[in-house]
Each structure stands twice: as C-alpha cells, then as structure tokens.
Write a protein that holds these residues in place. Structure first.
Motif, PDB file in Angstrom:
ATOM      1  N   VAL A  16       0.856  -1.194   0.000  1.00 28.44           N
ATOM      2  CA  VAL A  16       0.000   0.000   0.000  1.00 28.44           C
ATOM      3  C   VAL A  16       0.886   1.236   0.000  1.00 28.44           C
ATOM      4  O   VAL A  16       1.813   1.343   0.804  1.00 28.44           O
ATOM      5  N   ILE A  17       0.578   2.160  -0.908  1.00 26.34           N
ATOM      6  CA  ILE A  17       1.265   3.455  -0.968  1.00 26.34           C
ATOM      7  C   ILE A  17       0.210   4.519  -0.694  1.00 26.34           C
ATOM      8  O   ILE A  17      -0.760   4.640  -1.435  1.00 26.34           O
ATOM      9  N   TRP A  18       0.407   5.266   0.364  1.00 33.30           N
ATOM     10  CA  TRP A  18      -0.531   6.321   0.736  1.00 33.30           C
ATOM     11  C   TRP A  18       0.239   7.630   0.693  1.00 33.30           C
ATOM     12  O   TRP A  18       0.903   8.007   1.643  1.00 33.30           O
ATOM     13  N   TRP A  28      -6.957   7.298  -7.023  1.00 33.33           N
ATOM     14  CA  TRP A  28      -6.289   6.131  -6.467  1.00 33.33           C
ATOM     15  C   TRP A  28      -6.408   5.026  -7.497  1.00 33.33           C
ATOM     16  O   TRP A  28      -7.239   5.082  -8.398  1.00 33.33           O
ATOM     17  N   GLU A  29      -5.558   4.039  -7.377  1.00 34.33           N
ATOM     18  CA  GLU A  29      -5.557   2.954  -8.352  1.00 34.33           C
ATOM     19  C   GLU A  29      -4.870   1.748  -7.751  1.00 34.33           C
ATOM     20  O   GLU A  29      -4.230   1.838  -6.719  1.00 34.33           O
ATOM     21  N   THR A  30      -5.032   0.617  -8.405  1.00 31.05           N
ATOM     22  CA  THR A  30      -4.239  -0.549  -8.053  1.00 31.05           C
ATOM     23  C   THR A  30      -3.301  -0.813  -9.215  1.00 31.05           C
ATOM     24  O   THR A  30      -3.711  -0.836 -10.380  1.00 31.05           O
ATOM     25  N   LEU A  31      -2.040  -0.940  -8.890  1.00 29.21           N
ATOM     26  CA  LEU A  31      -1.033  -1.314  -9.878  1.00 29.21           C
ATOM     27  C   LEU A  31      -0.859  -2.817  -9.808  1.00 29.21           C
ATOM     28  O   LEU A  31      -0.754  -3.381  -8.716  1.00 29.21           O
ATOM     29  N   THR A  32      -0.836  -3.472 -10.954  1.00 30.76           N
ATOM     30  CA  THR A  32      -0.572  -4.903 -10.982  1.00 30.76           C
ATOM     31  C   THR A  32       0.762  -5.095 -11.680  1.00 30.76           C
ATOM     32  O   THR A  32       0.898  -4.815 -12.869  1.00 30.76           O
ATOM     33  N   LEU A  33       1.732  -5.526 -10.916  1.00 24.78           N
ATOM     34  CA  LEU A  33       3.086  -5.743 -11.427  1.00 24.78           C
ATOM     35  C   LEU A  33       3.546  -7.124 -10.987  1.00 24.78           C
ATOM     36  O   LEU A  33       3.506  -7.435  -9.790  1.00 24.78           O
ATOM     37  N   MET A  41      -2.706   5.319  -3.358  1.00 21.85           N
ATOM     38  CA  MET A  41      -3.587   6.455  -3.084  1.00 21.85           C
ATOM     39  C   MET A  41      -2.725   7.703  -3.206  1.00 21.85           C
ATOM     40  O   MET A  41      -1.860   7.957  -2.363  1.00 21.85           O
ATOM     41  N   CYS A  42      -2.939   8.454  -4.282  1.00 26.84           N
ATOM     42  CA  CYS A  42      -2.080   9.612  -4.557  1.00 26.84           C
ATOM     43  C   CYS A  42      -2.307  10.742  -3.565  1.00 26.84           C
ATOM     44  O   CYS A  42      -1.367  11.327  -3.069  1.00 26.84           O
ATOM     45  N   SER A  43      -3.536  11.075  -3.293  1.00 28.41           N
ATOM     46  CA  SER A  43      -3.855  12.062  -2.264  1.00 28.41           C
ATOM     47  C   SER A  43      -5.338  11.978  -1.953  1.00 28.41           C
ATOM     48  O   SER A  43      -6.156  11.947  -2.857  1.00 28.41           O
ATOM     49  N   MET A  44      -5.653  11.966  -0.703  1.00 25.47           N
ATOM     50  CA  MET A  44      -7.045  11.899  -0.289  1.00 25.47           C
ATOM     51  C   MET A  44      -7.594  13.271   0.081  1.00 25.47           C
ATOM     52  O   MET A  44      -8.682  13.392   0.602  1.00 25.47           O
ATOM     53  N   GLY A  45      -6.819  14.329  -0.204  1.00 22.08           N
ATOM     54  CA  GLY A  45      -7.294  15.698   0.009  1.00 22.08           C
ATOM     55  C   GLY A  45      -7.052  16.183   1.421  1.00 22.08           C
ATOM     56  O   GLY A  45      -6.382  15.552   2.220  1.00 22.08           O
ATOM     57  N   ASN A  46      -7.591  17.353   1.715  1.00 25.59           N
ATOM     58  CA  ASN A  46      -7.520  17.925   3.058  1.00 25.59           C
ATOM     59  C   ASN A  46      -8.625  17.299   3.882  1.00 25.59           C
ATOM     60  O   ASN A  46      -9.798  17.450   3.573  1.00 25.59           O
ATOM     61  N   GLY A  68     -11.699  21.928   0.421  1.00 24.34           N
ATOM     62  CA  GLY A  68     -12.521  21.450   1.531  1.00 24.34           C
ATOM     63  C   GLY A  68     -13.000  20.027   1.361  1.00 24.34           C
ATOM     64  O   GLY A  68     -13.737  19.519   2.198  1.00 24.34           O
ATOM     65  N   ASP A  69     -12.601  19.381   0.286  1.00 20.48           N
ATOM     66  CA  ASP A  69     -13.054  18.016  -0.004  1.00 20.48           C
ATOM     67  C   ASP A  69     -11.987  17.004   0.374  1.00 20.48           C
ATOM     68  O   ASP A  69     -10.791  17.277   0.311  1.00 20.48           O
ATOM     69  N   ALA A  70     -12.438  15.829   0.720  1.00 25.91           N
ATOM     70  CA  ALA A  70     -11.522  14.720   0.971  1.00 25.91           C
ATOM     71  C   ALA A  70     -12.297  13.430   0.739  1.00 25.91           C
ATOM     72  O   ALA A  70     -13.512  13.438   0.554  1.00 25.91           O
ATOM     73  N   VAL A  71     -11.584  12.342   0.755  1.00 25.24           N
ATOM     74  CA  VAL A  71     -12.225  11.048   0.642  1.00 25.24           C
ATOM     75  C   VAL A  71     -11.557  10.100   1.632  1.00 25.24           C
ATOM     76  O   VAL A  71     -10.341  10.127   1.814  1.00 25.24           O
ATOM     77  N   LEU A  72     -12.379   9.368   2.332  1.00 23.61           N
ATOM     78  CA  LEU A  72     -11.899   8.289   3.181  1.00 23.61           C
ATOM     79  C   LEU A  72     -12.063   7.008   2.385  1.00 23.61           C
ATOM     80  O   LEU A  72     -13.047   6.851   1.652  1.00 23.61           O
ATOM     81  N   LEU A  73     -11.133   6.109   2.522  1.00 24.19           N
ATOM     82  CA  LEU A  73     -11.231   4.835   1.815  1.00 24.19           C
ATOM     83  C   LEU A  73     -11.357   3.709   2.826  1.00 24.19           C
ATOM     84  O   LEU A  73     -10.518   3.559   3.709  1.00 24.19           O
ATOM     85  N   ARG A  74     -12.421   2.948   2.687  1.00 27.09           N
ATOM     86  CA  ARG A  74     -12.544   1.704   3.432  1.00 27.09           C
ATOM     87  C   ARG A  74     -11.857   0.657   2.567  1.00 27.09           C
ATOM     88  O   ARG A  74     -12.328   0.348   1.481  1.00 27.09           O
TER      89      ARG A  74
END
Length: 142
Positions: A16-18, A28-33, A41-46, A68-74
C-alpha cells in the motif's frame, strides 16, 4: 516522476502506498506488477482545513472550493497467491461550517444534504458530483 517512484516501490514489494498532500484529492488505483497488486492512493485531500472556511454556493466549481473536499477509503485486503487483492469503498467527506461547532468534517450523503438549506444542498450536491468526475469509483447521489 511520482508515478515512476510508486511503480518502483510496488516492484520492491510495497503493498500500500498512501501519498499525501497537494491540498486536493487525486485518483487512487491498483497497480498490478508481476502478478501482485499494490494499492496506490495519490492524495485523499484535506481532511479538515480552514482553507474553505466560507463556501461560495454560486461557484462550487471554483478552484479554492476543492480544498474542503476529501475522501476516506474503506480498504479490505484478502491474501492472494502473490501479495493481496484490494477492495476499495470510498466515502466522500467535506468541510462544513457548523454554526454551533465551527469547522467540522461530514460525510457527504443524502442524510447530510437533507439537513441543509436549499442553497447549501445544491452546493454540496455539486461538489459531490465534481469529486466523482475525477474519482470514478465514488458513489454519487441520485
């Protein structure tokens, strides 16, 4: 350069890269290597910020409104043959100036919207749709 660095981290075995924090949400994305998934997760905002102390209901698309926006990830992770498989359930949150409590973070949901004036409701519904325009996994209101 940032994406190359993330790919190198994934190749090295990072699960996981946060990353954080340009004051606005990024995808955000999933890399398959090599058969392994890495959640990026590149940035979840403020999460909470006074940068959008006063909203501008007439211009929900204005640049400053994004702060003023953000996202929480479950995030759920299940062991796979090589590493993990990830499930991501996003929850949009936004700063809201509560007249009694000051700046608070609220999940942007139909329940939250129902408690607002029509102008505020229109503003937050527009912000929610704008968030979903660049975060395609975000569930949007009807």
């Amino acid at each position: 350069a940032k994406r190359e660095w993330f790919a190198r981290l994934a190749e090295a075995g990072v699960d996981v890269i946060w990353a954080h924090h340009p004051h606005g949400m990024q995808e955000w994305e999933t890399l398959t290597l090599g058969g392994r998934e890495t959640l990026v997760m590149c940035s979840m905002g403020n999460f909470i910020s006074g940068q959008r102390w006063d909203t501008d209901p007439a211009h929900p698309e204005a640049y400053r409104e994004y702060t003023g926006d953000a996202v929480l990830l479950r995030v759920s992770a299940a062991k796979a043959d090589r590493g993990f498989r990830y499930g991501v359930n996003p929850v949009a949150v936004s700063n809201w100036r509560d007249p009694r409590s000051g700046m608070v973070v609220r999940a942007v949901s139909e329940t939250f919207l129902a408690s607002l004036s029509q102008a505020q409701k229109d503003y937050y519904r527009a912000r929610w749709r704008l968030m979903g325009a660049y975060l395609p996994l975000l569930p949007l209101p009807d």
